[in-house]
Design a protein around this motif. Sequence first.
Motif, PDB file in Angstrom:
ATOM      1  N   ALA A 242      -0.517   4.396 -13.238  1.00 13.55           N
ATOM      2  CA  ALA A 242       0.078   4.045 -14.540  1.00 13.55           C
ATOM      3  C   ALA A 242       0.874   2.754 -14.396  1.00 13.55           C
ATOM      4  O   ALA A 242       0.989   1.959 -15.333  1.00 13.55           O
ATOM      5  CB  ALA A 242       0.964   5.182 -15.033  1.00 13.55           C
ATOM      6  N   ASP A 243       1.389   2.538 -13.207  1.00 14.86           N
ATOM      7  CA  ASP A 243       2.185   1.354 -12.920  1.00 14.86           C
ATOM      8  C   ASP A 243       1.302   0.157 -12.533  1.00 14.86           C
ATOM      9  O   ASP A 243       1.794  -0.889 -12.114  1.00 14.86           O
ATOM     10  CB  ASP A 243       3.146   1.719 -11.769  1.00 14.86           C
TER      11      ASP A 243
ATOM     12  N   VAL B   4       0.863  -1.189   0.000  1.00 14.84           N
ATOM     13  CA  VAL B   4       0.000   0.000   0.000  1.00 14.84           C
ATOM     14  C   VAL B   4       0.890   1.225   0.000  1.00 14.84           C
ATOM     15  O   VAL B   4       1.783   1.334   0.839  1.00 14.84           O
ATOM     16  CB  VAL B   4      -0.896   0.052   1.262  1.00 14.84           C
ATOM     17  N   ILE B   5       0.677   2.140  -0.940  1.00 11.55           N
ATOM     18  CA  ILE B   5       1.458   3.376  -0.879  1.00 11.55           C
ATOM     19  C   ILE B   5       0.548   4.577  -0.652  1.00 11.55           C
ATOM     20  O   ILE B   5      -0.609   4.591  -1.037  1.00 11.55           O
ATOM     21  CB  ILE B   5       2.344   3.597  -2.127  1.00 11.55           C
TER      22      ILE B   5
ATOM     23  N   VAL C 143      -1.774  -1.348  -3.921  1.00 10.92           N
ATOM     24  CA  VAL C 143      -2.846  -0.382  -3.690  1.00 10.92           C
ATOM     25  C   VAL C 143      -2.262   1.015  -3.519  1.00 10.92           C
ATOM     26  O   VAL C 143      -1.269   1.193  -2.814  1.00 10.92           O
ATOM     27  CB  VAL C 143      -3.630  -0.783  -2.408  1.00 10.92           C
ATOM     28  N   VAL C 144      -2.885   2.007  -4.178  1.00 13.08           N
ATOM     29  CA  VAL C 144      -2.499   3.388  -3.944  1.00 13.08           C
ATOM     30  C   VAL C 144      -3.642   4.068  -3.182  1.00 13.08           C
ATOM     31  O   VAL C 144      -4.765   4.164  -3.675  1.00 13.08           O
ATOM     32  CB  VAL C 144      -2.100   4.106  -5.256  1.00 13.08           C
ATOM     33  N   ALA C 145      -3.355   4.475  -1.949  1.00  9.79           N
ATOM     34  CA  ALA C 145      -4.387   5.011  -1.045  1.00  9.79           C
ATOM     35  C   ALA C 145      -4.532   6.516  -1.261  1.00  9.79           C
ATOM     36  O   ALA C 145      -3.577   7.268  -1.147  1.00  9.79           O
ATOM     37  CB  ALA C 145      -4.014   4.714   0.401  1.00  9.79           C
ATOM     38  N   LEU C 146      -5.761   6.924  -1.577  1.00  9.47           N
ATOM     39  CA  LEU C 146      -5.992   8.329  -1.941  1.00  9.47           C
ATOM     40  C   LEU C 146      -6.589   9.139  -0.797  1.00  9.47           C
ATOM     41  O   LEU C 146      -6.845  10.320  -0.940  1.00  9.47           O
ATOM     42  CB  LEU C 146      -6.947   8.404  -3.148  1.00  9.47           C
TER      43      LEU C 146
ATOM     44  N   LEU D 252      -0.585  14.448  -6.496  1.00  5.05           N
ATOM     45  CA  LEU D 252      -1.284  13.826  -7.615  1.00  5.05           C
ATOM     46  C   LEU D 252      -0.300  13.136  -8.573  1.00  5.05           C
ATOM     47  O   LEU D 252      -0.588  12.041  -9.064  1.00  5.05           O
ATOM     48  CB  LEU D 252      -2.116  14.885  -8.360  1.00  5.05           C
ATOM     49  N   GLU D 253       0.847  13.758  -8.814  1.00  2.00           N
ATOM     50  CA  GLU D 253       1.824  13.154  -9.737  1.00  2.00           C
ATOM     51  C   GLU D 253       2.205  11.750  -9.276  1.00  2.00           C
ATOM     52  O   GLU D 253       2.228  10.813 -10.065  1.00  2.00           O
ATOM     53  CB  GLU D 253       3.100  14.019  -9.848  1.00  2.00           C
ATOM     54  N   GLU D 254       2.506  11.623  -7.981  1.00  2.00           N
ATOM     55  CA  GLU D 254       2.878  10.299  -7.466  1.00  2.00           C
ATOM     56  C   GLU D 254       1.717   9.313  -7.595  1.00  2.00           C
ATOM     57  O   GLU D 254       1.921   8.137  -7.915  1.00  2.00           O
ATOM     58  CB  GLU D 254       3.288  10.402  -5.987  1.00  2.00           C
TER      59      GLU D 254
END
Lengths: 169, 268
Positions: free
Chosen positions: B17-18, B3-4, B43-46, B9-11
């Motif tokens: 994209a990855d 989980v990151i 997972v990308v945590a927003l 927004l760029e990250e």
Amino acid sequence: MKISLTINGREVSADVEPRTLLVHFLREDQGLTGTHIGCETSYCGACTVLVDGKTVKSCTMFAVQADGASITTVEGLADNGQLHPVQEGFWERHGLQCGYCTPGMIMSAVGLLQEKQSPSEDEIRHAIEGNLCRCTGYHNIVRAIEYAAAKMRGEEPPPPDWEEEEVSV
Amino acid sequence: MEVIHPRNLEEALAAVADGMTPLAGGTDLMVEVNYGQKRPERVVALRRLADIADFSPTRIGAGVRWRRIEKEGPRALAQAARTVGSPQIRNAGTIGGNVATASPAGDGLPFLAAVDASIELTSGSGSRLLRWDEYFVGVKQTARRSDELVTAIVLADDLPERQEFAKVGVRNAMVISTVCCVVTRREDGATTVALGSVAPTPMRARRAEEMISSERSPSEATLAEFARLVSEEVAPITDHRSTEEYRRHAAGVLARRLLERCLRREAA
Ligand SMILES: Cc1cc2nc3c(=O)[nH]c(=O)nc-3n(C[C@H](O)[C@H](O)[C@H](O)COP(=O)(O)OP(=O)(O)OC[C@H]3O[C@@H](n4cnc5c(N)ncnc54)[C@H](O)[C@@H]3O)c2cc1C
Ligand code: FES
Ligand code: FES
């Protein structure tokens, strides 16, 4: 994955497996078993805790998402052995039977009373719509929250229903 | 699992994209994870991404939660927000998650159709705006590419003066819509009628709209005809929540009721 957060006012750092749900982290890693698990699918509300002051279902969140957050569980409500007014309300007005739903119910009530000092019965019922109770039929839960609201406003709580009934017999 | 927490927004865009799975409030995704239907590995945590939580009359960031929309959103969207799940769900769930899930029953979606809102999609190479009817393409199907995030809902700056939302479900609280509906009406009579749960995507009842827009004070017979047209235009199915027949009926009743609310506010 390393996380740091505040739980019931205490700074905690831990290394958690990212897949761990917040509720499992609280119960199993932190030993805070006051937060219950009823369904694990976001329905029953037994697992409700405050995250940064707002009620959420802790089975719907990974523990790692709580990194940096401040969590309050039912164990964090009493102050030096003195029950929180909502806990006192559930005690005084018989807001529970088996008690399974109670910690989540209490946290939802705390969330409501932070925002509204004098909620109407409708507002109370709306505020606990995400908490299921299989025992009480909700009536005494509503009365318990009214009791707590009055206490928190510094007023005398309304008398219990059963006393009213005795009067009218 | 990984989980990151992107710092900006760029990250976040680099992460999707990855191939990482976006996670906002988790109220749709985590249910699937807990049921074992989805096992996202990365997972990308927003949740804490302020870049997509902006809020203005013409732009609602994807990360804005229902809790805020129920207090500050345009009238019919705020009414819809009040019916999403329960306080705990509204404290976590976002409008972006609702739009990305694109369930036919998403309560936020008829409003977007009723006011011809656009969805802003952003990838590493920039942003594009898709009108709602270009964005929603089928049951839980959208035109979003996998390298894109929903970043905002974009609204016109002259939303209709009258707008009303309501839904029908099997119980009062924490219920997925059997039918949900938004009716809007302008001073000059121009009316829009949008419905959810009655077709693969949110839809407009165009024939009913056209008929009622030229009526300044519709008679009982005109209102009944309006309801009939709505029932005729919707394309519901029978499923575990309801039947086609009931949904048709309820769509007409609901649209008429909301139109009458708009008319009463017009008169007041
Ligand atoms: C008990 C319960 C009751 C509910 N009641 C209702 C209801 O009454 N009405 C209703 O409409 N919904 C309801 N829902 C569904 C859900 O709460 C909403 O759809 C909510 O808006 C989802 O938002 P979220 O932020 O939690 O999304 P998440 O679960 O975080 O994400 C949902 C999906 O969208 C993707 N995603 C999230 N954000 C983005 C983004 N910015 N860009 C691209 N993809 C993204 C995720 O990868 C995931 O696939 C309910 C859910 C539960 C658990
Ligand atoms: S255990 Fe979380 S809602 Fe039931
Ligand atoms: S007291 Fe038993 S579930 Fe509520």
